[in-house]
Design an enzyme around this catalytic site. Structure first.
Site, PDB file in Angstrom:
ATOM      1  N   CYS A 108       0.818  -1.229   0.000  1.00 37.60           N
ATOM      2  CA  CYS A 108       0.000   0.000   0.000  1.00 37.60           C
ATOM      3  C   CYS A 108       0.846   1.270   0.000  1.00 37.60           C
ATOM      4  CB  CYS A 108      -0.929   0.004   1.203  1.00 37.60           C
ATOM      5  SG  CYS A 108      -1.950  -1.471   1.281  1.00 37.60           S
ATOM      6  N   HIS A 242      -2.924   7.053   3.902  1.00 39.60           N
ATOM      7  CA  HIS A 242      -3.436   5.797   3.348  1.00 39.60           C
ATOM      8  C   HIS A 242      -4.865   5.553   3.858  1.00 39.60           C
ATOM      9  CE1 HIS A 242      -3.879   1.944   1.723  1.00 39.60           C
ATOM     10  NE2 HIS A 242      -3.644   1.261   2.830  1.00 39.60           N
ATOM     11  N   ASN A 272     -10.302   0.082   1.293  1.00 42.33           N
ATOM     12  CA  ASN A 272      -8.846   0.143   1.153  1.00 42.33           C
ATOM     13  C   ASN A 272      -8.464  -0.321  -0.259  1.00 42.33           C
ATOM     14  OD1 ASN A 272      -6.098  -0.273   1.233  1.00 42.33           O
ATOM     15  ND2 ASN A 272      -6.103  -1.415   3.164  1.00 42.33           N
TER      16      ASN A 272
HETATM   17  N1  ACO Z   1     -18.439  -8.201  11.047  1.00 40.03           N
HETATM   18  C1  ACO Z   1     -18.780  -8.590  12.304  1.00 40.03           C
HETATM   19  N2  ACO Z   1     -17.889  -9.043  13.187  1.00 40.03           N
HETATM   20  C2  ACO Z   1     -16.611  -9.128  12.783  1.00 40.03           C
HETATM   21  C3  ACO Z   1     -16.194  -8.751  11.505  1.00 40.03           C
HETATM   22  C4  ACO Z   1     -17.176  -8.286  10.618  1.00 40.03           C
HETATM   23  N3  ACO Z   1     -16.893  -7.883   9.357  1.00 40.03           N
HETATM   24  N4  ACO Z   1     -14.864  -8.942  11.413  1.00 40.03           N
HETATM   25  C5  ACO Z   1     -14.455  -9.417  12.583  1.00 40.03           C
HETATM   26  N5  ACO Z   1     -15.508  -9.532  13.434  1.00 40.03           N
HETATM   27  C6  ACO Z   1     -15.524 -10.027  14.792  1.00 40.03           C
HETATM   28  C7  ACO Z   1     -14.386 -10.953  15.095  1.00 40.03           C
HETATM   29  O1  ACO Z   1     -14.675 -12.263  14.667  1.00 40.03           O
HETATM   30  C8  ACO Z   1     -14.313 -10.847  16.599  1.00 40.03           C
HETATM   31  O2  ACO Z   1     -15.297 -11.661  17.151  1.00 40.03           O
HETATM   32  P1  ACO Z   1     -15.001 -12.494  18.489  1.00 40.03           P
HETATM   33  O3  ACO Z   1     -14.709 -11.476  19.542  1.00 40.03           O
HETATM   34  O4  ACO Z   1     -16.266 -13.240  18.693  1.00 40.03           O
HETATM   35  O5  ACO Z   1     -13.815 -13.347  18.174  1.00 40.03           O
HETATM   36  C9  ACO Z   1     -14.712  -9.402  16.878  1.00 40.03           C
HETATM   37  O6  ACO Z   1     -15.353  -8.939  15.682  1.00 40.03           O
HETATM   38  C10 ACO Z   1     -13.518  -8.505  17.167  1.00 40.03           C
HETATM   39  O7  ACO Z   1     -12.531  -8.755  16.199  1.00 40.03           O
HETATM   40  P2  ACO Z   1     -11.195  -7.951  16.212  1.00 40.03           P
HETATM   41  O8  ACO Z   1     -10.362  -8.394  15.067  1.00 40.03           O
HETATM   42  O9  ACO Z   1     -10.591  -7.985  17.564  1.00 40.03           O
HETATM   43  O10 ACO Z   1     -11.764  -6.460  15.947  1.00 40.03           O
HETATM   44  P3  ACO Z   1     -11.015  -5.121  15.916  1.00 40.03           P
HETATM   45  O11 ACO Z   1     -11.676  -4.157  16.791  1.00 40.03           O
HETATM   46  O12 ACO Z   1      -9.533  -5.292  16.035  1.00 40.03           O
HETATM   47  O13 ACO Z   1     -11.304  -4.639  14.416  1.00 40.03           O
HETATM   48  C11 ACO Z   1     -10.214  -4.495  12.301  1.00 40.03           C
HETATM   49  C12 ACO Z   1     -10.857  -5.416  13.328  1.00 40.03           C
HETATM   50  C13 ACO Z   1     -11.276  -3.547  11.774  1.00 40.03           C
HETATM   51  C14 ACO Z   1      -9.689  -5.366  11.163  1.00 40.03           C
HETATM   52  C15 ACO Z   1      -9.083  -3.727  12.992  1.00 40.03           C
HETATM   53  O14 ACO Z   1      -8.212  -4.588  13.680  1.00 40.03           O
HETATM   54  C16 ACO Z   1      -8.299  -2.926  12.020  1.00 40.03           C
HETATM   55  O15 ACO Z   1      -8.767  -1.926  11.520  1.00 40.03           O
HETATM   56  N6  ACO Z   1      -7.033  -3.325  11.723  1.00 40.03           N
HETATM   57  C17 ACO Z   1      -6.255  -2.717  10.713  1.00 40.03           C
HETATM   58  C18 ACO Z   1      -6.648  -3.349   9.442  1.00 40.03           C
HETATM   59  C19 ACO Z   1      -6.185  -2.592   8.265  1.00 40.03           C
HETATM   60  O16 ACO Z   1      -6.436  -1.429   8.121  1.00 40.03           O
HETATM   61  N7  ACO Z   1      -5.538  -3.314   7.425  1.00 40.03           N
HETATM   62  C20 ACO Z   1      -5.035  -2.751   6.254  1.00 40.03           C
HETATM   63  C21 ACO Z   1      -4.308  -3.851   5.724  1.00 40.03           C
HETATM   64  S1  ACO Z   1      -3.718  -3.620   4.156  1.00 40.03           S
HETATM   65  C22 ACO Z   1      -2.854  -2.305   4.237  1.00 40.03           C
HETATM   66  O17 ACO Z   1      -3.341  -1.308   3.799  1.00 40.03           O
HETATM   67  C23 ACO Z   1      -1.607  -2.366   4.914  1.00 40.03           C
END
Ligand code: ACO
Length: 317
Positions: A108, A242, A272
């Site tokens: 990215c 980003h 993204n």
């Molecule tokens: N809908 C509903 N529930 C969901 C979803 C969804 N789409 N996705 C995950 N969950 C659930 C999980 O299963 C988990 O359930 P559990 O507690 O029963 O196990 C719960 O939500 C919490 O999951 P977490 O992963 O802990 O949630 P978090 O608050 O960390 O949010 C997220 C997840 C949005 C992915 C966050 O970690 C994040 O923004 N990370 C950065 C991701 C990112 O921007 N990546 C870019 C990658 S590529 C690049 O540009 C580098």
């Protein structure tokens, strides 16, 4: 270098959170609250190369140039239908350009890595006008059964034409080999000799770790660049960050202590789109008449690797 033209293109199929609710155990509320994303445009009948060419042609037109004026093309791309030839070769042919081309993969952060390469080529007088095209289809790396990843991404292309100038004030690139937090392994052809274990799996992401690295590293990069250029955070007109997640964007803004209007975003509409995010957002600002000569802009991105890249430019168009 200076940027003299911008362009962008998005697929026609807009997928809303409500559409995802139909086949995933998710909700508009969860996605909006955790990511800020309301919809993303995903490739259906288009080819990625055609989006790339559309963005590139817009950038050329905006620069008042044709493909014949370009003497180097850098394409930032993580994945597309071809392993070889490089996507830049396909784009070159469709544009009707004749110059050499190269693909880069800094995930990215690819747009700023491409700017750095362009700056060096211009400084060495090896090129006069360079086309940077970032074209990405992360929708083809994720499992659409995995609600933790597929809701985050969209596809798209962004482009910029750069030429000789003094717009780039400071730039910083980093790579730290941290491959297990974000990766996509795909199958290669079998051979009679392979006897090692191989894994093929859709995009794997440790979301919380990516979040932490993204915010910490982007803030560090931006602070170093502001120090180096003697600028205050408020001297910057726009932080073009980003577009991975609205919460990441807001956290970086809070750490920097700058007002909301300095940090434009479109992640809510496109999700993204990997390295295409920065040039596509820049194109929106440019076409929206938001940029004036002399405005100072910060670009900052992070990606799989882990890579980070940031720069300060003084808009010169
Ligand atoms: N809908 C509903 N529930 C969901 C979803 C969804 N789409 N996705 C995950 N969950 C659930 C999980 O299963 C988990 O359930 P559990 O507690 O029963 O196990 C719960 O939500 C919490 O999951 P977490 O992963 O802990 O949630 P978090 O608050 O960390 O949010 C997220 C997840 C949005 C992915 C966050 O970690 C994040 O923004 N990370 C950065 C991701 C990112 O921007 N990546 C870019 C990658 S590529 C690049 O540009 C580098």
């Amino acid at each position: 270098m200076k940027i003299i033209g911008t362009g962008s293109a998005h697929p026609k199929c807009a997928v809303t959170n409500e559409m995802l609710e139909k086949f995933l155990d998710t909700s508009d509320e969860w996605i909006t609250e955790r990511t800020g994303i309301k919809e993303r445009c995903v490739i259906s009948s288009e080819k990625l190369e055609d989006l790339a060419v559309r963005a590139a042609n817009q950038a050329l037109e905006n620069a008042g140039m044709t493909a014949a004026d370009i003497d180097f093309i850098i394409c930032s791309n993580v994945v597309n239908e071809y392993v070889t030839p490089a996507l830049s070769c396909i784009i070159q042919g469709k544009l009707g350009a004749t110059c050499p081309t190269v693909d880069i993969n800094a995930a990215c952060a690819g747009f700023v890595f491409a700017m750095d390469i362009a700056e060096d080529k211009l400084k060495c007088k090896k090129a006069k006008n360079i086309l940077i095209v970032c074209a990405e289809e992360p929708s083809r790396m994720v499992s659409w059964q995995n609600r933790s990843t597929c809701v985050l991404f969209g596809d798209g292309a962004g482009a910029a034409v750069v030429t000789e100038g003094d717009e780039l004030k400071a730039i910083r690139l980093t790579t730290s080999s941290l491959t297990e937090v974000l990766y996509y392994q795909r199958a290669l052809e079998p051979t009679p000799y392979i006897d090692k274990e191989e894994n093929f799996e859709p995009l794997v992401m440790k979301g919380r770790e990516v979040f932490k690295h993204a915010v910490t590293n982007s803030c560090r990069d931006i602070r170093k660049l502001l120090n180096e250029t003697g600028l205050n955070a408020n001297d910057i007109k726009y932080y073009v960050l980003h577009q991975a997640n609205r919460r990441i964007i807001d956290s970086i803004r809070n750490f920097l202590g700058v007002d909301e209007e300095k940090v434009p975003h479109n992640v809510e509409r496109y999700g993204n789109i990997s390295s295409a995010a920065l040039p596509a957002l820049l194109d929106e600002l440019n076409r929206g008449g938001k940029l004036q000569k002399g405005d100072k802009l910060v670009f900052s991105a992070f990606g799989a690797g882990f890579t980070t890249a940031a720069c300060v430019i003084e808009w010169a168009k």
